[in-house]
Design an enzyme around this catalytic site. Sequence first.
Site, PDB file in Angstrom:
ATOM      1  N   LEU A 151       0.833  -1.203   0.000  1.00 49.00           N
ATOM      2  CA  LEU A 151       0.000   0.000   0.000  1.00 49.00           C
ATOM      3  C   LEU A 151       0.863   1.247   0.000  1.00 49.00           C
ATOM      4  O   LEU A 151       1.904   1.280   0.625  1.00 49.00           O
ATOM      5  CB  LEU A 151      -0.862   0.040   1.270  1.00 49.00           C
ATOM      6  N   GLU A 153       0.821   5.254   1.138  1.00 51.72           N
ATOM      7  CA  GLU A 153       0.062   6.198   1.939  1.00 51.72           C
ATOM      8  C   GLU A 153      -0.657   7.147   0.990  1.00 51.72           C
ATOM      9  O   GLU A 153      -0.104   7.556  -0.021  1.00 51.72           O
ATOM     10  CB  GLU A 153       0.993   6.996   2.850  1.00 51.72           C
ATOM     11  N   LYS A 202       9.204  -7.754  -0.595  1.00 50.18           N
ATOM     12  CA  LYS A 202       8.883  -6.396  -0.169  1.00 50.18           C
ATOM     13  C   LYS A 202      10.103  -5.485  -0.208  1.00 50.18           C
ATOM     14  O   LYS A 202      10.071  -4.370  -0.735  1.00 50.18           O
ATOM     15  CB  LYS A 202       8.281  -6.440   1.239  1.00 50.18           C
ATOM     16  N   PHE A 247       6.675   6.526 -11.288  1.00 53.33           N
ATOM     17  CA  PHE A 247       7.854   6.632 -10.429  1.00 53.33           C
ATOM     18  C   PHE A 247       9.065   7.176 -11.178  1.00 53.33           C
ATOM     19  O   PHE A 247      10.183   6.726 -11.005  1.00 53.33           O
ATOM     20  CB  PHE A 247       8.182   5.265  -9.798  1.00 53.33           C
ATOM     21  N   LEU A 248       8.803   8.151 -12.026  1.00 47.46           N
ATOM     22  CA  LEU A 248       9.903   8.730 -12.805  1.00 47.46           C
ATOM     23  C   LEU A 248       9.976  10.249 -12.626  1.00 47.46           C
ATOM     24  O   LEU A 248      10.547  10.932 -13.452  1.00 47.46           O
ATOM     25  CB  LEU A 248       9.721   8.418 -14.291  1.00 47.46           C
ATOM     26  N   GLY A 251      12.422  14.907  -7.723  1.00 44.59           N
ATOM     27  CA  GLY A 251      11.893  15.653  -6.588  1.00 44.59           C
ATOM     28  C   GLY A 251      13.009  15.972  -5.614  1.00 44.59           C
ATOM     29  O   GLY A 251      14.193  15.762  -5.920  1.00 44.59           O
ATOM     30  N   GLY A 255      11.176   9.939   0.394  1.00 47.49           N
ATOM     31  CA  GLY A 255      11.112   9.810   1.847  1.00 47.49           C
ATOM     32  C   GLY A 255       9.914   8.989   2.262  1.00 47.49           C
ATOM     33  O   GLY A 255       9.441   8.141   1.502  1.00 47.49           O
ATOM     34  N   CYS A 258       8.554   4.279   4.587  1.00 49.77           N
ATOM     35  CA  CYS A 258       8.953   2.961   4.071  1.00 49.77           C
ATOM     36  C   CYS A 258      10.267   2.952   3.308  1.00 49.77           C
ATOM     37  O   CYS A 258      11.180   2.203   3.671  1.00 49.77           O
ATOM     38  CB  CYS A 258       7.846   2.431   3.168  1.00 49.77           C
ATOM     39  N   LYS A 261      13.526   3.532   5.405  1.00 51.76           N
ATOM     40  CA  LYS A 261      13.709   2.441   6.373  1.00 51.76           C
ATOM     41  C   LYS A 261      14.070   1.134   5.649  1.00 51.76           C
ATOM     42  O   LYS A 261      14.980   0.416   6.062  1.00 51.76           O
ATOM     43  CB  LYS A 261      12.385   2.315   7.145  1.00 51.76           C
TER      44      LYS A 261
END
Length: 431
Positions: A151, A153, A202, A247-248, A251, A255, A258, A261
């Site tokens: 998932l 956020e 994951k 996802f390209l 930025g 952060g 997930c 970490k």
Amino acid sequence: MFVRRIAVVGTGYVGLTTGACLASLGHRVVCADVDALKVARLRAGQVDILEPGLTELVAEGRAAGRLEFVEGARAAVADAEVVFLCLPTPMGAGGAADLSAVESVARDLRAVLPYGTVVVCKSTVPVGTSTRVAELLGREDVAVVSNPEFLREGSAVRDFLHPDRIVVGSDSPTAAERVAALFAKLGAPTVLMDAASAELVKYAANCFLAMKLSYVNAIAELCELVGADVSAVTDGMGHDRRIGQSFLKPGPGWGGSCLPKDTHAMVRIAESVGVDFGLVRSTIEANRRQQRRVVDKVRDAVGGVLAGARIGVLGLAFKAGTNDLRDSPALAVAELLALEGATLTAYDPEVRRPLPGMTVVEDAYLAVRDADAVVLLTEWPEFRTLDWGRAAALMSGSVVLDTRDHLDVDALRRAGLARHGLGRRQPAAAG
Ligand code: UGA
């Protein structure tokens, strides 16, 4: 479909989404948390997580009598057939995942799990944790299954109900199939595997996403230097189905709760088996560099010295659609700016509490007032519709650094502002 009695331990954004969504699929779900106040609020229908659709789903589940909230894991599992562990696994000492919450719940449940229960680890946990949980439970009749969650956020409910895939791993194929059957109604591709592989999926996926972003941020830097335009480059790349368009976007660095970490944890996982995962280490380092690059650009925008400069900060959350500040690149950039002596006035539509090193204000115009430069760090839709003429009149400088390629360049130009960004050669002057 079989209706199962399910317990969900932990009501963070993963646990609460899992509980509410499983209830919406027809299962009977009891969610538990150690935080009595949180449980009381959830019983009163109050959802404190900013997650579209979640409040409604919780209300529907409660109204249908399929979703309830209790204090403490033991109270939730009394007649459960399947128990989901959705507990925090924060970054512990040295970057490894801290498993103490998972371990203490496993110890706690050992004596009270009904016969034949399946325990599902949904938390992101290092390889081998399912085995460790099985050891702590010490119950021959209880199988442990890994079912990592994917998932995001801000779109957790949608991601749960329309997943790209469901991954279920266990050394007990029957238990894996029982867990997979819970999601049958979703009609998603389901990949069954052993527990260690599921646990690694994951980390492998999140590290790959982080690598993709660090890569694209590096391409953006290159674009600035060779006179190319990163949005054209990524568009051209993304049409290749093996790469994809998502996802390209460059930025201020990636952060959230997930990716930072999980990348650190992956480095530690590799180290624990004698592997130096240089690719992931470089991905992390490139992210820090990206934050420093944003600071360099703000410094340039105010003439080379940040000490004493007034900077307006738009956005604090790690991405739009959430009020989460965990490992937010916006905060990291703000901290670096403050370290060099800049005075920061920040606004975020979902973050109103005081924060160290800056003044958090109630609206965007207050944030830009008297600013020598403005930096946009989170892509909130409302920033796009700001009255930039009004903002320009309030600002003392004329540069807006748009790190998310989010603003209407013409609107800024009309207001007499210079828009600086990432991945394009910088305009020579405003006007
Ligand atoms: C991430 C993964 O995307 C989920 O698949 C995963 O389930 C989740 O972690 C998790 O492990 O629980 P999330 O942390 O919600 O989800 O955030 P993302 O939407 O992935 O964004 C991560 C960061 O990358 C943000 O700072 C975002 O602004 C940045 N980003 C994302 C970019 O800079 N550019 C992009 O094109 C996309």
